[in-house]
Design a protein around this motif. Structure first.
Motif, PDB file in Angstrom:
ATOM      1  N   THR A 187       0.831  -1.205   0.000  1.00 46.73           N
ATOM      2  CA  THR A 187       0.000   0.000   0.000  1.00 46.73           C
ATOM      3  C   THR A 187       0.865   1.254   0.000  1.00 46.73           C
ATOM      4  O   THR A 187       0.607   2.201  -0.741  1.00 46.73           O
ATOM      5  CB  THR A 187      -0.921  -0.013   1.236  1.00 46.73           C
ATOM      6  OG1 THR A 187      -1.814  -1.115   1.115  1.00 46.73           O
ATOM      7  CG2 THR A 187      -1.715   1.266   1.342  1.00 46.73           C
ATOM      8  N   LYS A 188       1.923   1.231   0.803  1.00 42.35           N
ATOM      9  CA  LYS A 188       2.797   2.408   0.945  1.00 42.35           C
ATOM     10  C   LYS A 188       3.272   2.944  -0.390  1.00 42.35           C
ATOM     11  O   LYS A 188       3.199   4.145  -0.645  1.00 42.35           O
ATOM     12  CB  LYS A 188       4.032   2.025   1.781  1.00 42.35           C
ATOM     13  CG  LYS A 188       3.805   2.100   3.268  1.00 42.35           C
ATOM     14  CD  LYS A 188       5.145   1.892   3.975  1.00 42.35           C
ATOM     15  CE  LYS A 188       4.923   1.324   5.372  1.00 42.35           C
ATOM     16  NZ  LYS A 188       6.133   0.635   5.864  1.00 42.35           N
ATOM     17  N   GLY A 189       3.787   2.038  -1.229  1.00 39.51           N
ATOM     18  CA  GLY A 189       4.348   2.459  -2.511  1.00 39.51           C
ATOM     19  C   GLY A 189       3.310   3.128  -3.385  1.00 39.51           C
ATOM     20  O   GLY A 189       3.591   4.134  -4.046  1.00 39.51           O
ATOM     21  N   VAL A 190       2.090   2.586  -3.376  1.00 38.53           N
ATOM     22  CA  VAL A 190       1.026   3.158  -4.203  1.00 38.53           C
ATOM     23  C   VAL A 190       0.616   4.526  -3.653  1.00 38.53           C
ATOM     24  O   VAL A 190       0.454   5.486  -4.406  1.00 38.53           O
ATOM     25  CB  VAL A 190      -0.178   2.197  -4.271  1.00 38.53           C
ATOM     26  CG1 VAL A 190      -1.360   2.867  -4.962  1.00 38.53           C
ATOM     27  CG2 VAL A 190       0.212   0.913  -4.996  1.00 38.53           C
ATOM     28  N   LEU A 191       0.476   4.614  -2.320  1.00 41.64           N
ATOM     29  CA  LEU A 191       0.084   5.898  -1.735  1.00 41.64           C
ATOM     30  C   LEU A 191       1.156   6.953  -2.007  1.00 41.64           C
ATOM     31  O   LEU A 191       0.842   8.119  -2.263  1.00 41.64           O
ATOM     32  CB  LEU A 191      -0.142   5.757  -0.225  1.00 41.64           C
ATOM     33  CG  LEU A 191      -1.343   4.891   0.166  1.00 41.64           C
ATOM     34  CD1 LEU A 191      -1.559   4.923   1.674  1.00 41.64           C
ATOM     35  CD2 LEU A 191      -2.615   5.317  -0.553  1.00 41.64           C
ATOM     36  N   LYS A 192       2.423   6.541  -2.003  1.00 52.81           N
ATOM     37  CA  LYS A 192       3.499   7.498  -2.265  1.00 52.81           C
ATOM     38  C   LYS A 192       3.371   8.073  -3.674  1.00 52.81           C
ATOM     39  O   LYS A 192       3.514   9.289  -3.878  1.00 52.81           O
ATOM     40  CB  LYS A 192       4.861   6.839  -2.094  1.00 52.81           C
ATOM     41  CG  LYS A 192       5.984   7.810  -2.406  1.00 52.81           C
ATOM     42  CD  LYS A 192       7.355   7.269  -2.129  1.00 52.81           C
ATOM     43  CE  LYS A 192       8.419   8.331  -2.442  1.00 52.81           C
ATOM     44  NZ  LYS A 192       8.288   8.886  -3.796  1.00 52.81           N
ATOM     45  N   VAL A 193       3.074   7.196  -4.614  1.00 51.01           N
ATOM     46  CA  VAL A 193       2.899   7.650  -5.996  1.00 51.01           C
ATOM     47  C   VAL A 193       1.758   8.665  -6.084  1.00 51.01           C
ATOM     48  O   VAL A 193       1.864   9.694  -6.755  1.00 51.01           O
ATOM     49  CB  VAL A 193       2.647   6.432  -6.918  1.00 51.01           C
ATOM     50  CG1 VAL A 193       2.041   6.864  -8.226  1.00 51.01           C
ATOM     51  CG2 VAL A 193       3.949   5.678  -7.151  1.00 51.01           C
TER      52      VAL A 193
END
Ligand SMILES: Nc1ncnc2c1ncn2[C@@H]1O[C@H](COP(=O)(O)OP(=O)(O)O)[C@@H](O)[C@H]1O
Ligand SMILES: [Mg+2]
Lengths: 255, 212
Positions: A187-193
């Motif tokens: 989830t983190k990576g997607v939210l960062k994007v």
């Protein structure tokens, strides 16, 4: 809030499935560079709202437009859809990121990104590929061009899906629970994007259960329940200081 | 004997290839008609599929062979039997293929159509670029079954006097009072089938670069 140059304007939207009224007089506008988060319990009509905005469902009543591109006008409470050409034009104004990605499994990452621009917009292939490479780099997906979706993690697939939507330069990008199918680490990576996109002033409408994310990233938050907007306002106000009992109860349950 | 069987094999192979070239695309059209929202067309295609699968191929071939004369008094040349044979096989196999296509098309998740729609693909582009390639992978095993059945069904052309391999074997067996031609023909059919199996396995392997 109703402004002439809103990128997205939806007024008095109504939608029923059979006897069940799922959207009851929903109005919202999104201006250039704004991020709108929609929160609320499951079954509240959030997906239906996004699907109506992205022309995957038809409204029963209400007015929908993207900038000066009118999709429906309201006549005596009935939503009247404009002709096929208007709808095709409207589709060039927005992109949609699905909960379960919906990448094309038989295409490589590169082809997932370039196929629509090349087939639909007649963009030269070399130009599309150069653009795709840039976007993939921004998504932290360098070197994945020739992989197929099933070789990627869910988080990577969702980032490919975001890149695919960005290839067509949408004015507004819709997200329907983009991280709900992912475990917390991915989830983190997607939210960062998505955060990065917000910093670049991408106009976005995001249905999400990530309250902290919504509070940080969104300018405006809508709390929806039972097909109505119960409460809305600046993100910090709605999430830190909710006025309605239902909003409070929902936010407590989400912690 | 081998040269007669060989010339029969050429005809058998011709029927096989012409049937596939005609019925594979025709099956797609019938499947689309069968799923059409325009009800009369859907019912018509449904009746067509039911009839083609519900009556013997041998009778269908004979109807095409003799129907034009008995029904309309048309005098068709001696070449007509080849046309009747190819048309009969194509029309019959397209019905079977249509049902396989339909099951494959209906197995593609709605999300694929929705993603394509939002990206601006037309309905035709969505079908040709997104749906059909995925359908082909999913239906390959079922199609393989039908294609292998077709190898042996070509022998039904004997009712039209088309000198394909089985007809040749029968003629030689009668004149030589020997089982040998049948045994050789059986071996050739089997060899043909093994070749088809090999090609199908190659295609399957090629499509294995992804799974969904
Ligand atoms: N295609 C449909 N047909 C019938 N009912 C539907 C359909 N889509 C959604 N609904 C109903 O509409 C209501 C709102 O659903 P949805 O928009 O998915 O809510 P949310 O995204 O907020 O969870 C639910 O009661 C759901 O069962
Ligand atoms: Mg939902």
């Amino acid at each position: 809030m109703t402004s002439e140059n809103a990128l997205l304007s939806l007024q008095h939207a109504r939608k029923s499935f059979g006897e069940t009224q799922v959207l009851k007089d929903i109005s919202l506008t999104v201006n250039q560079g704004e991020v709108l988060a929609i929160i609320g319990p499951s079954g509240g009509g959030k997906s239906t709202l996004l699907r109506c905005c992205t022309l995957l469902e038809t409204l029963d009543g209400g007015e929908l437009s993207f900038g000066d591109c009118v999709v429906t006008v309201d006549q005596g409470g009935q939503a009247i859809y404009q002709g096929k050409d208007a709808l095709r034009r409207a589709r060039t104004h927005f992109g949609l990121v699905f909960q379960n990605f919906n990448l094309f499994p038989h295409y490589t990452v590169m082809k997932n990104l370039t196929d629509a621009p090349v087939t639909v917009q007649k963009m030269p292939k070399a130009e599309a590929e150069a653009k795709a490479r840039k976007l993939l780099a921004r998504m932290g997906l360098e070197g994945k061009e020739n992989m197929v979706p099933c070789e990627l993690s869910g988080g990577q697939q969702q980032r490919v899906a975001i890149a695919r939507a960005l290839m067509l330069d949408p004015d507004v990008l819709f997200f329907d629970e983009p991280t709900s199918a992912l475990d917390p680490e991915l989830t983190k990576g997607v939210l960062k994007v998505i955060r990065d996109l917000a910093e670049e002033h991408m106009t976005m409408v995001i249905v999400t259960h990530e309250m902290k994310f919504a509070r940080d990233v969104a300018d405006h938050v809508i709390f929806m329940d039972g097909g109505v907007i119960v409460e809305q306002g600046p993100a910090a106000d709605v999430i830190d200081n909710p006025q309605h009992d239902r909003t409070r109860a929902f936010l407590l349950s989400e912690e | 004997m081998m040269s007669l069987l060989g010339s029969g094999l050429v005809l058998t192979g011709q029927i096989f290839i012409v049937t596939l070239l005609g019925s594979l695309p025709l099956g797609v059209l019938i499947a689309l008609g069968r799923m059409s929202k325009f009800k009369p067309l859907a019912w018509l295609m449904r009746a067509y599929i039911s009839f083609m699968r519900g009556t013997p191929l041998m009778l269908q071939l004979m109807a095409l062979m003799f129907g034009p004369y008995y029904l309309f008094g048309m005098q068709l040349g001696s070449d007509w039997k080849f046309w009747a044979c190819d048309i009969g096989f194509i029309l019959n196999y397209a019905a079977y293929f249509a049902e396989i296509y339909r099951s494959g098309i209906q197995s593609i998740p709605r999300g694929q159509y929705e993603a394509a729609e939002v990206l601006g693909y037309t309905k035709a582009q969505t079908f040709m670029r997104i749906v059909l390639p995925q359908v082909i992978k999913r239906i390959l095993p079922a199609m393989g079954n039908e294609v292998i059945t077709l190898v042996k069904d070509t022998s039904l052309a004997f009712v039209l006097g088309v000198m394909e391999m089985f007809t040749q074997a029968k003629a030689i067996a009668a004149s030589q009072v020997s089982m040998l031609p049948y045994i050789i023909a059986a071996g050739i059919y089997w060899g043909f089938t093994i070749l088809v199996e090999f090609i199908l396995a190659r295609i399957e392997k090629k499509l294995n670069y992804y799974h969904d």
